[in-house]
Design a protein around this motif. Structure first.
Motif, mmCIF file in Angstrom:
data_model
loop_
_atom_site.group_PDB
_atom_site.id
_atom_site.type_symbol
_atom_site.label_atom_id
_atom_site.label_comp_id
_atom_site.label_asym_id
_atom_site.label_seq_id
_atom_site.Cartn_x
_atom_site.Cartn_y
_atom_site.Cartn_z
ATOM 1 N N GLY A 162 0.821 -1.214 0.000
ATOM 2 C CA GLY A 162 0.000 0.000 0.000
ATOM 3 C C GLY A 162 0.846 1.251 0.000
ATOM 4 O O GLY A 162 0.521 2.246 -0.665
ATOM 5 N N GLY A 163 1.959 1.203 0.725
ATOM 6 C CA GLY A 163 2.868 2.345 0.756
ATOM 7 C C GLY A 163 3.514 2.627 -0.584
ATOM 8 O O GLY A 163 3.858 3.783 -0.891
ATOM 9 N N LEU A 164 3.667 1.578 -1.384
ATOM 10 C CA LEU A 164 4.206 1.762 -2.734
ATOM 11 C C LEU A 164 3.159 2.312 -3.702
ATOM 12 O O LEU A 164 3.488 2.731 -4.805
ATOM 13 C CB LEU A 164 4.745 0.424 -3.266
ATOM 14 N N GLY A 165 1.886 2.270 -3.280
ATOM 15 C CA GLY A 165 0.818 2.808 -4.125
ATOM 16 C C GLY A 165 -0.090 1.766 -4.748
ATOM 17 O O GLY A 165 -0.974 2.112 -5.550
ATOM 18 N N HIS A 166 0.063 0.496 -4.370
ATOM 19 C CA HIS A 166 -0.767 -0.551 -4.961
ATOM 20 C C HIS A 166 -2.173 -0.543 -4.361
ATOM 21 O O HIS A 166 -2.347 -0.476 -3.141
ATOM 22 C CB HIS A 166 -0.120 -1.931 -4.750
ATOM 23 N N LYS A 167 -3.179 -0.613 -5.222
ATOM 24 C CA LYS A 167 -4.579 -0.661 -4.808
ATOM 25 C C LYS A 167 -5.273 -1.928 -5.288
ATOM 26 O O LYS A 167 -6.291 -2.335 -4.722
ATOM 27 C CB LYS A 167 -5.345 0.546 -5.364
ATOM 28 N N ARG A 168 -4.752 -2.551 -6.332
ATOM 29 C CA ARG A 168 -5.348 -3.769 -6.894
ATOM 30 C C ARG A 168 -4.444 -4.941 -6.521
ATOM 31 O O ARG A 168 -3.461 -5.239 -7.193
ATOM 32 C CB ARG A 168 -5.479 -3.647 -8.410
ATOM 33 N N LEU A 169 -4.789 -5.580 -5.412
ATOM 34 C CA LEU A 169 -3.963 -6.662 -4.886
ATOM 35 C C LEU A 169 -4.624 -8.014 -5.133
ATOM 36 O O LEU A 169 -5.839 -8.172 -4.955
ATOM 37 C CB LEU A 169 -3.735 -6.492 -3.382
ATOM 38 N N ALA A 226 -6.665 -15.710 -15.446
ATOM 39 C CA ALA A 226 -7.832 -16.060 -16.262
ATOM 40 C C ALA A 226 -9.095 -15.347 -15.798
ATOM 41 O O ALA A 226 -10.086 -15.299 -16.535
ATOM 42 C CB ALA A 226 -8.055 -17.570 -16.231
ATOM 43 N N SER A 227 -9.062 -14.770 -14.587
ATOM 44 C CA SER A 227 -10.250 -14.081 -14.066
ATOM 45 C C SER A 227 -10.574 -12.812 -14.849
ATOM 46 O O SER A 227 -11.701 -12.320 -14.816
ATOM 47 C CB SER A 227 -10.041 -13.719 -12.591
ATOM 48 N N GLY A 228 -9.590 -12.273 -15.530
ATOM 49 C CA GLY A 228 -9.793 -11.041 -16.287
ATOM 50 C C GLY A 228 -9.692 -9.784 -15.449
ATOM 51 O O GLY A 228 -9.782 -8.670 -15.979
ATOM 52 N N GLU A 229 -9.501 -9.939 -14.132
ATOM 53 C CA GLU A 229 -9.355 -8.790 -13.233
ATOM 54 C C GLU A 229 -7.890 -8.323 -13.225
ATOM 55 O O GLU A 229 -6.978 -9.131 -13.037
ATOM 56 C CB GLU A 229 -9.772 -9.168 -11.809
ATOM 57 N N ALA A 230 -7.679 -7.044 -13.404
ATOM 58 C CA ALA A 230 -6.310 -6.509 -13.391
ATOM 59 C C ALA A 230 -5.799 -6.408 -11.957
ATOM 60 O O ALA A 230 -6.557 -6.114 -11.028
ATOM 61 C CB ALA A 230 -6.287 -5.133 -14.040
ATOM 62 N N PHE A 231 -4.525 -6.672 -11.763
ATOM 63 C CA PHE A 231 -3.892 -6.486 -10.454
ATOM 64 C C PHE A 231 -2.438 -6.079 -10.651
ATOM 65 O O PHE A 231 -1.809 -6.434 -11.653
ATOM 66 C CB PHE A 231 -3.997 -7.742 -9.583
ATOM 67 N N THR A 232 -1.937 -5.295 -9.695
ATOM 68 C CA THR A 232 -0.556 -4.805 -9.804
ATOM 69 C C THR A 232 0.364 -5.405 -8.752
ATOM 70 O O THR A 232 1.568 -5.153 -8.772
ATOM 71 C CB THR A 232 -0.507 -3.270 -9.655
ATOM 72 N N ALA A 233 -0.182 -6.190 -7.830
ATOM 73 C CA ALA A 233 0.642 -6.828 -6.795
ATOM 74 C C ALA A 233 -0.012 -8.136 -6.389
ATOM 75 O O ALA A 233 -1.235 -8.290 -6.449
ATOM 76 C CB ALA A 233 0.799 -5.915 -5.579
ATOM 77 N N LEU A 234 0.820 -9.083 -5.968
ATOM 78 C CA LEU A 234 0.338 -10.399 -5.550
ATOM 79 C C LEU A 234 1.038 -10.773 -4.242
ATOM 80 O O LEU A 234 2.272 -10.727 -4.155
ATOM 81 C CB LEU A 234 0.607 -11.435 -6.634
ATOM 82 N N PHE A 235 0.254 -11.159 -3.238
ATOM 83 C CA PHE A 235 0.785 -11.607 -1.950
ATOM 84 C C PHE A 235 0.534 -13.109 -1.872
ATOM 85 O O PHE A 235 -0.608 -13.557 -1.815
ATOM 86 C CB PHE A 235 0.090 -10.862 -0.813
ATOM 87 N N ALA A 236 1.608 -13.890 -1.892
ATOM 88 C CA ALA A 236 1.494 -15.348 -1.938
ATOM 89 C C ALA A 236 1.576 -15.953 -0.533
ATOM 90 O O ALA A 236 2.169 -15.380 0.387
ATOM 91 C CB ALA A 236 2.591 -15.937 -2.822
ATOM 92 N N PHE A 237 0.991 -17.139 -0.386
ATOM 93 C CA PHE A 237 0.929 -17.811 0.914
ATOM 94 C C PHE A 237 2.313 -18.184 1.424
ATOM 95 O O PHE A 237 2.581 -18.147 2.620
ATOM 96 C CB PHE A 237 0.057 -19.060 0.802
#
Length: 332
Positions: A162-169, A226-237
């Motif tokens: 969030g501090g980097l500016g990501h909103k689509r996680l 494949a969901s078609g939703e755009a995202f700019t960051a991914l938090f993996a388990f």
């Protein structure tokens, strides 16, 4: 050896076993006993000793599986601490088979272990010997649990992105059988709400299968794409799924971190050597193993007073490397 030295069997036994009572025997006599043992190539009968003092000097350890990552780092801490106390361990890998977990109690009891450490393993009933759990979360009363502060872990990752500016996680949740999955997800939901960022349901994928490989993360990321939703960051388990996710993103023509920032979890040994080096939430897994061994030894009676706590909470830390950056930082 008693006749050879002209000493009682009891005195020789005290010295060679390292018993506290040996301190009353003169140093010169102790030296004679040790020298004679070396000369005669004497080895104490550990099995007979364990029958006499009802101590096997062993602890049982049960884990889902052994592979590079979570379990091996916890085991390294357990092994180190047990060795300091001249203890060893029997290891059982149950591969998420409930019948194997149930059978383990009898296997350990048959081998006269003095205590048990259960790693990422749900124990439905309290066992009859001292038991400590690592990341158990729902343990029976009397089982001490060494657990990570998952709320803080989630906040570290979400605040960084969030501090980097990501909103689509996007998120990769752990397998349903993992003891950490729900605690971690509750922490993520809390951190996202606190940050004022909405979770998009279609941007949440769950790891499937029990393979300790990168493939589940690779497949989960393909579903996200494949969901078609755009995202700019991914938090993996975990780091293993993050590494698989990076491969899926690259195959889709996306760059890490320029197009998608990536945060892993655990900080396994290979995380720093990925390309790019992985930003991750470091779980102090070796320390958790050390704490588990210390605690079970205290329960057995070797330590100073034992630990009355039902849960021992350890804190994570964020390790920022090369896999995260502000969104759009590398526009072509």
């Amino acid at each position: 050896m008693s006749d050879h030295l002209g000493l009682s069997i009891a005195a020789i036994s005290r010295v060679l076993s390292g018993a506290a009572a040996a301190r009353s025997i003169p140093k010169a006599t102790q030296d004679r006993i040790v020298a004679a043992a070396e000369e005669l190539n004497y080895r104490p009968n550990l099995f007979a000793r364990s029958l006499r003092n009802r101590r096997s000097q062993t602890v049982g350890v049960i884990v889902p599986e052994v592979s590079e990552g979570y379990a091996t780092l916890v085991l390294s801490g357990i092994e180190y601490e047990l060795m300091q106390a001249d203890y060893f361990y029997f290891l059982i890998s149950h591969h998420h088979r409930e019948e194997m977990i149930q059978r383990s109690e009898r296997l350990f009891r048959d081998r006269a272990v003095e205590g048990v450490i259960a790693v990422d393993t749900l124990l439905r009933d309290r066992w009859a010997i001292p038991t400590v759990s690592v990341s158990g979360h729902h343990e029976p009363k009397g089982v001490i649990n060494i657990v990570l502060n998952h709320r803080l872990a989630a906040e570290l990752a979400i605040d960084h992105l969030g501090g980097l500016g990501h909103k689509r996680l996007a998120f990769i949740k752990g397998q349903r059988f993992s003891s950490d999955t729900e605690s971690r997800w509750r922490g993520i939901r809390h951190a996202m709400e606190k940050r004022g960022i909405a979770i998009v349901p279609r941007l949440v994928a769950q790891l499937e299968g029990d393979q300790p490989t990168h493939e589940p993360g690779y497949l989960a990321t393909q579903k996200l794409l494949a969901s078609g939703e755009a995202f700019t960051a991914l938090f993996a388990f975990n780091d293993a799924s993050a590494i698989g996710a990076i491969k899926a993103l690259r195959e889709a023509g996306l760059r890490v971190p320029q197009d998608v920032s990536m945060v892993g979890f655990d900080d396994v040994q290979s995380a720093a050597f990925q390309n790019p080096a992985l930003t991750t939430v470091r779980q102090p897994l070796r320390t958790m193993g050390v704490l588990a061994a210390q605690t079970v030894l205290q329960q057995i009676g070797l330590g100073s007073g034992g630990n009355a706590a039902q849960q021992i909470v350890v804190d994570p830390e964020l390790v920022v490397r090369e896999s995260t950056c502000p969104p759009g930082a590398g526009k072509r």
